[in-house]
Design an enzyme around this catalytic site. Structure first.
Site, short mmCIF file in Angstrom:
data_model
loop_
_atom_site.label_atom_id
_atom_site.label_comp_id
_atom_site.label_asym_id
_atom_site.label_seq_id
_atom_site.Cartn_x
_atom_site.Cartn_y
_atom_site.Cartn_z
N ASP A 258 -9.26 0.33 7.34
CA ASP A 258 -8.51 -0.22 8.47
C ASP A 258 -7.03 -0.45 8.15
O ASP A 258 -6.22 -0.57 9.05
CB ASP A 258 -9.12 -1.57 8.88
CG ASP A 258 -10.62 -1.50 9.06
OD1 ASP A 258 -11.08 -1.63 10.18
OD2 ASP A 258 -11.34 -1.32 8.05
N PHE A 259 -6.70 -0.55 6.87
CA PHE A 259 -5.31 -0.83 6.50
C PHE A 259 -4.50 0.45 6.32
O PHE A 259 -3.33 0.40 5.92
CB PHE A 259 -5.24 -1.63 5.18
CG PHE A 259 -6.11 -2.86 5.12
CD1 PHE A 259 -6.54 -3.50 6.28
CD2 PHE A 259 -6.52 -3.38 3.89
CE1 PHE A 259 -7.37 -4.63 6.21
CE2 PHE A 259 -7.33 -4.51 3.82
CZ PHE A 259 -7.76 -5.13 4.99
N GLU B 99 0.80 -1.22 0.00
CA GLU B 99 0.00 0.00 0.00
C GLU B 99 0.83 1.27 0.00
O GLU B 99 0.46 2.26 -0.63
CB GLU B 99 -0.97 0.01 1.18
CG GLU B 99 -2.18 -0.92 1.03
CD GLU B 99 -1.92 -2.35 1.49
OE1 GLU B 99 -0.76 -2.68 1.80
OE2 GLU B 99 -2.88 -3.14 1.53
N HIS C 162 -11.26 -4.79 10.57
CA HIS C 162 -11.95 -4.71 9.27
C HIS C 162 -13.32 -4.05 9.37
O HIS C 162 -14.16 -4.28 8.51
CB HIS C 162 -12.14 -6.11 8.67
CG HIS C 162 -10.90 -6.77 8.19
ND1 HIS C 162 -9.98 -7.33 9.02
CD2 HIS C 162 -10.41 -6.98 6.92
CE1 HIS C 162 -8.99 -7.87 8.30
NE2 HIS C 162 -9.24 -7.66 7.03
N PHE D 10 -9.67 -1.81 2.62
CA PHE D 10 -10.42 -1.43 3.82
C PHE D 10 -9.69 -0.23 4.42
O PHE D 10 -8.46 -0.24 4.48
CB PHE D 10 -10.39 -2.53 4.89
CG PHE D 10 -11.18 -3.77 4.62
CD1 PHE D 10 -10.79 -4.68 3.65
CD2 PHE D 10 -12.31 -4.07 5.39
CE1 PHE D 10 -11.51 -5.85 3.42
CE2 PHE D 10 -13.03 -5.24 5.18
CZ PHE D 10 -12.63 -6.13 4.19
C1 LIG Z 1 -2.20 -4.51 4.79
C2 LIG Z 1 -3.32 -5.30 4.21
N1 LIG Z 1 -3.62 -5.13 2.91
C3 LIG Z 1 -4.62 -5.83 2.34
C4 LIG Z 1 -5.35 -6.74 3.07
C5 LIG Z 1 -6.52 -7.52 2.43
N2 LIG Z 1 -6.13 -8.91 2.24
C6 LIG Z 1 -6.43 -9.84 3.15
S1 LIG Z 1 -5.80 -11.34 2.76
C7 LIG Z 1 -5.12 -10.74 1.34
C8 LIG Z 1 -4.33 -11.64 0.46
C9 LIG Z 1 -3.18 -12.22 1.19
O1 LIG Z 1 -2.46 -13.02 0.33
P1 LIG Z 1 -1.34 -13.95 0.90
O2 LIG Z 1 -0.42 -13.16 1.76
O3 LIG Z 1 -0.72 -14.65 -0.24
O4 LIG Z 1 -2.09 -14.97 1.86
P2 LIG Z 1 -3.23 -16.02 1.46
O5 LIG Z 1 -4.54 -15.34 1.56
O6 LIG Z 1 -2.93 -16.50 0.10
O7 LIG Z 1 -3.12 -17.10 2.49
C10 LIG Z 1 -5.39 -9.39 1.20
C11 LIG Z 1 -4.94 -8.55 0.07
C12 LIG Z 1 -5.03 -6.86 4.44
N3 LIG Z 1 -5.72 -7.68 5.23
N4 LIG Z 1 -4.01 -6.15 4.97
#
Ligand SMILES: Cc1ncc(C[n+]2csc(CCOP(=O)(O)OP(=O)(O)O)c2C)c(N)n1
Ligand SMILES: Cc1ncc(C[n+]2csc(CCOP(=O)(O)OP(=O)(O)O)c2C)c(N)n1
Ligand SMILES: [Mg+2]
Ligand SMILES: [Mg+2]
Lengths: 326, 339, 326, 339
Positions: D91-92, D66, D135, D89
């Protein structure tokens, strides 16, 4: 190989747990996947298919070793030994839950097993370094392991934490769980190198890529990394290939997947493969397997029953624990 | 203070480092880390002398990786350390905020009380020396908006020591804001009023209690940090004119001592809030809201706020002086409300 | 080699500028270095000794190429061609300054030369990637260069930005200016690897370390990197060794330096060395050098005079430009 | 609305993506990037259909970086693009806040007006579906505290489209907050009141103007986002009891339309502020302060605030429902103030 059967059992327990939650998650939801409704509301990220990562690594940890986990935490929690009843009650939002219903599925905290997780991608790296710093200052021989997805490896905290850990030479292992996708974004669209493990070079620490979602290969690589850490030789970065058998979260239509992609993952189900291996090597018999299946089913049922029968928290609970009441 | 008490005036910077040193002596789990906290002694002297005394295992210089080293305090405190972490200027919070507000602040709640993070996050605030828009902010109002962090802002050396000691002993995460213009650094203008008697032995000043630092009957001036000595100077200027000003030093924003505010306003019937943070959606708004909720019928005049007028802090001296509340402006605002 | 003399001249101009500011910075300050007082208040980070980095790289840029610079920005600004009068007036806080006095020394913005800087360590990486994205989308053959200190390479933005740039293959060059220290913290205490340039491997892009604070070597490495970018071959990471001849900021007692460290840097003054080289190779004569010295002195004097004679902004200025007035 | 106008009800998610598509047609410099904005169409559907229509050169899926991709909007906009960036979100925000508030927000000011950043940063807010403490937040009050960002929060599809169009055309950075519970997503409860007629042709709703969405004489309820339909439902419930409620939809927090607030309170003599952000040091405080400053003498009762009571959003449904203002609680608060 008692140990192998234990690992198998834990993998089966995780799978059974995730499958059970997938089923319960649809309870009371109309339309299907209506996120606010039903027995389990909110987002639900399941880890079926990714059991080898949790079990292969955590089987080398002690109870007071630390694990920080991401938003997809159940396999790690179960492998770390978090009480299944308390965890399930938490996911059901009940007063008997780990956090008395205030945390939920992405916020499981268990000081007993030194387990925690977070819904923020990449957030688990720094606390793991801090725990490792505490171990080194307190002269404890513990290790901290930070798990995160391959998507998380592009978050700034990854870089800062690996550098800090390498610099301080503290006992921490970073595990990148590469399930090919971050929600809908494939690794090739998020990561400029083929393997995150190669990024270890940027911190002068060992980096190991483990292909194949194979619990034994993972266990071997993890053992070495954890031993290094425990012996004061500093951090290691592991990247472990795995597969996500459910969607990113329950309700994900997965329209972004290639044709046949999911099917190919299913065919390589790591539990089925491990089971065949154990049977072939006579480490496990069909009978024992059936016992294990029954046993994990019972454990999951018991946990779910506990959660279902638990009361919801009382409204006053919402106002407690913002601060430590002294 | 009895006349026999020997007076030991300390700068606020010395008071802070003394509190830390004493707590480090007392508890081996207290560690300090941050940028330039070691050999340099902290850019603002808050960790002066600590490296020499406690060594590099307990006083740790970090890379410029605020997310990692602030986040490290989360894991470290869960495992038994009591870290004091310096974020050099509060203005840098944006590179580490997720670890601060989504984790350090919330883990206790999200864990249902099972996890504790006894962490002091100390940071420099304030302008007045032409350091411009990215090094002069106060921003405590922003942290006070978010649940789970105690937010404290001492205005003098006595409180600085006592509140630091209390913060270190507190089992909650505490954001400790020190105003650069109160520290008594040789190279930075500092308000003399902040350099007061500080007992040598450890003591605590309870968090969450405002203090009526000067009594008065005509108007309540509610301030915090560097605005407190300014309010006291304004009070002095107005005394000969027969205006009796009560000055409240909030000291803590979270938990906020609403009672002291309300009691004072109910007595004086007038309120001026003075703040060096941005005016809108911040400390001055919250205090005004508290008054509007709980002392409305006692007010003879509208509430007034004097704060940075929702502009970034400009560099040029004349511009900066125009936007940061000054003694003159406080006097003027009080006169407007009391005439 | 006209170009070499131009580079030399720019280096001399920068040095003269920084020396002049160092002198003016003490004006009106009692006690010495009283930060709020005097002709130039606030922090002052000077770049004397680091001229080769700015000049070696920026000599390959066009006016509409982008430079993002850190808190120590003057050498970059001057090399990029930012108007010396307007920049000086800004540093003096005058109404004729680049930002009419609202920015100051760490916040120099010049859309004319596409130059900007920031007081936040590591903050210049992402905007450079964004500028490069704009170039690629608009079909422009421009390049963006992000400069930052070696301390900044441990900030999360470094990692995120390099990955993003490599992934998108946009025309950007990252330059890490390694002056051995981040305030008082030496590189060995902040960075787990010897060379940040090795971190390029984490993004699959070329990484080059240029030792010796030598403007010609820097220019050569930069030319290649900038050409690659301009030709659509994606980003490069350069790490350039240099030396800081003043303290971190004016007033820094530098008690943290090793004995003799500063002296050794002084002895390797890159301008003196470049001058000798040019004289030896007859690219420059003593006479020409004198002319250059006179010329840069005049330019600096002119800029300072302009700043001194400019009025302070009017108080109303503080209230303008929070938003674009439409 | 004249009876001959054909009614075209749209969900808020559709209204947002329509506005973006129309502006992308109009101006080739408008690009969209963020996590899952491409093939997925945005987790909350705000970019649905855009990848198919505009291709991956203009609709760009990003890594989970981000700071880098929000910061990229700074450099890109300075060079002529008009990026719309999604922060999945709100929240991030903590992982990217420095780029947002120290740069995107301040560069125009710090440059003396020479640099412009026409960027829309859109993000999802709100709770009510058990997504817990990381969230479910609203947090717009925090952004409103910091100078340089326009802060807007539409409460229905008509405003959502018009304000998105206005935001894209605005030369300032605009933070666009959409509440998940108003979007009309199939898998998330959504308030019907948000799904209203939306003209097909592009139009703008001016930023900085509140709207009196329902007139009344007994009390002013000042709300924003998802609290607006809730306030309207409370109003309906109270009508039979003879309580006449005026509902104000602030729509924009920065710049804040103080006049509309003050005018209404001067008319009704009572004020209730309803907010889904944390209660203290936020939107509800600022509105209360405005009233205390400018309408004090018109008030018959103290100002009241209904907001999240300074606790992280708890996961469990019963707990979450207890802390997020509900129609019931709004009704109750109005009754207390008007009886
Ligand atoms: C800082 C942040 N950015 C975006 C998100 C939204 N988000 C939640 S899970 C996810 C994907 C995560 O991918 P990965 O790290 O590969 O884990 P996986 O879900 O594949 O287990 C995203 C973008 C978040 N929770 N926190
Ligand atoms: C995010 C952030 N953290 C800390 C600082 C304080 N600070 C300013 S300059 C500096 C050192 C920078 O070192 P380096 O990047 O090597 O640049 P140099 O000063 O050596 O040119 C620090 C820590 C800051 N401005 N921003
Ligand atoms: Mg993944
Ligand atoms: Mg440096």
């Amino acid at each position: 190989m008692d140990n192998l059967v234990t690992m198998y059992r834990t993998m089966c327990l995780i799978r059974r747990y995730e499958d059970q939650l997938a089923e319960i998650y649809t309870e009371g939801k109309t339309p299907l996947f209506s996120i606010a409704a039903g027995t389990i509301p909110g987002e639900m990220h399941l880890a079926a298919g990714q059991e080898p990562v949790a079990v292969g690594v955590i089987s080398h940890l002690k109870q007071d070793d630390v694990v920080t986990a991401p938003h997809r935490p159940h396999h790690f929690a179960i492998a770390k030994g978090v009480d299944l009843r308390l965890m399930t009650a938490e996911i059901f939002g009940r007063r008997t839950g780990l956090s008395r219903g205030k945390g939920g599925h992405m916020h499981l905290f268990d000081p007993q097993t030194h387990f925690s997780c977070s819904g923020i991608v990449g957030a688990g790296f720094p606390p793991a370094v801090g725990a490792a710093l505490a171990f080194s200052r307190q002269g404890r021989d513990n290790v901290a392991v930070a798990f995160a997805g391959e998507g998380a490896a592009n978050q700034g905290t990854f870089h800062e934490s690996l550098n800090l850990a390498a610099l301080w030479k503290v006992p921490v292992v970073f595990v990148i769980e590469d399930n090919h996708y971050a929600i809908s974004v494939p690794k090739e669209q998020s990561t400029a190198v083929a393997h995150n493990s190669d990024r270890a070079q940027a911190y002068g620490i060992p980096g190991v890529y483990v292909a194949g979602n194979d619990v034994l290969a993972i266990s071997e690589a993890a053992e070495e990394a954890i031993n290094r850490a425990r012996q004061g030789q500093g951090p290691t970065l592991l990247e472990i290939e795995t597969t996500r058998l459910y969607g990113h979260f329950q309700g994900d239509a997965e329209a972004y997947l290639h044709a046949g992609e999911k099917e190919s993952w299913r065919q390589l189900d790591p539990i089925a493969r491990f089971r065949s291996y154990l049977l072939e090597h006579h480490t496990l018999s069909e009978d024992e397997d059936q016992t294990i299946q029954r046993e994990v089913e019972e454990r999951v049922e018991d946990a779910v029953k506990f959660a279902r029968e638990s009361l919801e928290p009382d409204v006053g609970e919402a106002y407690r624990d913002v601060f430590v009441e002294s | 203070m009895a006349t026999t008490t020997p007076v030991r005036k300390l700068t606020m910077a010395r008071a802070i480092s003394e509190a830390i040193a004493q707590e480090m002596e007392r508890d081996p789990n207290v560690l300090v880390w941050g940028e330039d906290v070691g050999a340099y002694g902290g850019i603002f002297g808050a960790t002066q002398g600590l490296l020499e005394r406690f060594g590099s295992a307990r006083i740790i210089d970090t890379p410029i990786s605020e997310s990692a080293f602030i986040g490290a305090a989360i894991g470290a405190s869960a495992e038994g350390l009591r870290p004091i972490v310096e974020l050099m200027f509060v203005d840098f919070f944006g590179v580490a905020m997720d670890q601060i507000y989504n984790h350090l602040a919330k883990n206790h709640y999200m864990s249902g009380g099972s996890v504790r993070h006894p962490v002091v996050l100390m940071t420099a605030i304030g302008g007045g020396y032409s350091d411009a828009a990215q090094h002069s902010q106060s921003l405590y109002g922003l942290f006070a908006h978010l649940p789970g962090l105690k937010v404290i802002v001492p205005s003098n050396a006595y409180d600085a020591k006592g509140m630091m000691t209390a913060a270190i002993r507190d089992d909650n995460p505490v954001m400790y804001f020190f105003h650069k213009g109160l520290l008594g650094l040789g190279w930075m203008p500092s308000d003399d009023l902040a350099e007061v008697h500080v007992p040598e032995t450890p003591y605590t000043v309870p968090l969450g209690q405002a203090e009526v630092v000067a009594e008065g009957g005509d108007i309540s001036v509610i301030a915090i940090g560097a605005m407190v000595p300014k309010a006291l100077r304004a009070r002095q200027r107005l005394e000969p004119q027969g205006v009796s000003v009560e000055v409240i030093d909030l000291r803590t924003l979270v938990p906020l001592d609403r009672q002291t505010i309300v009691d004072s306003v109910r007595k004086t019937h007038r309120a001026l809030i003075v703040d060096e943070d941005y005016r809108s959606f911040g400390m001055s708004a919250e205090v005004a809201a508290v008054i509007a909720e709980e002392a409305l019928e006692y007010l003879d005049t509208p509430v007034r706020r004097l704060a940075v007028p929702d502009v970034p802090i400009p560099y040029s001296r004349v511009l900066e002086q125009a936007v940061i509340p000054s003694v003159d402006k406080i006097v003027e605002a009080i006169q407007l409300l009391t005439r």
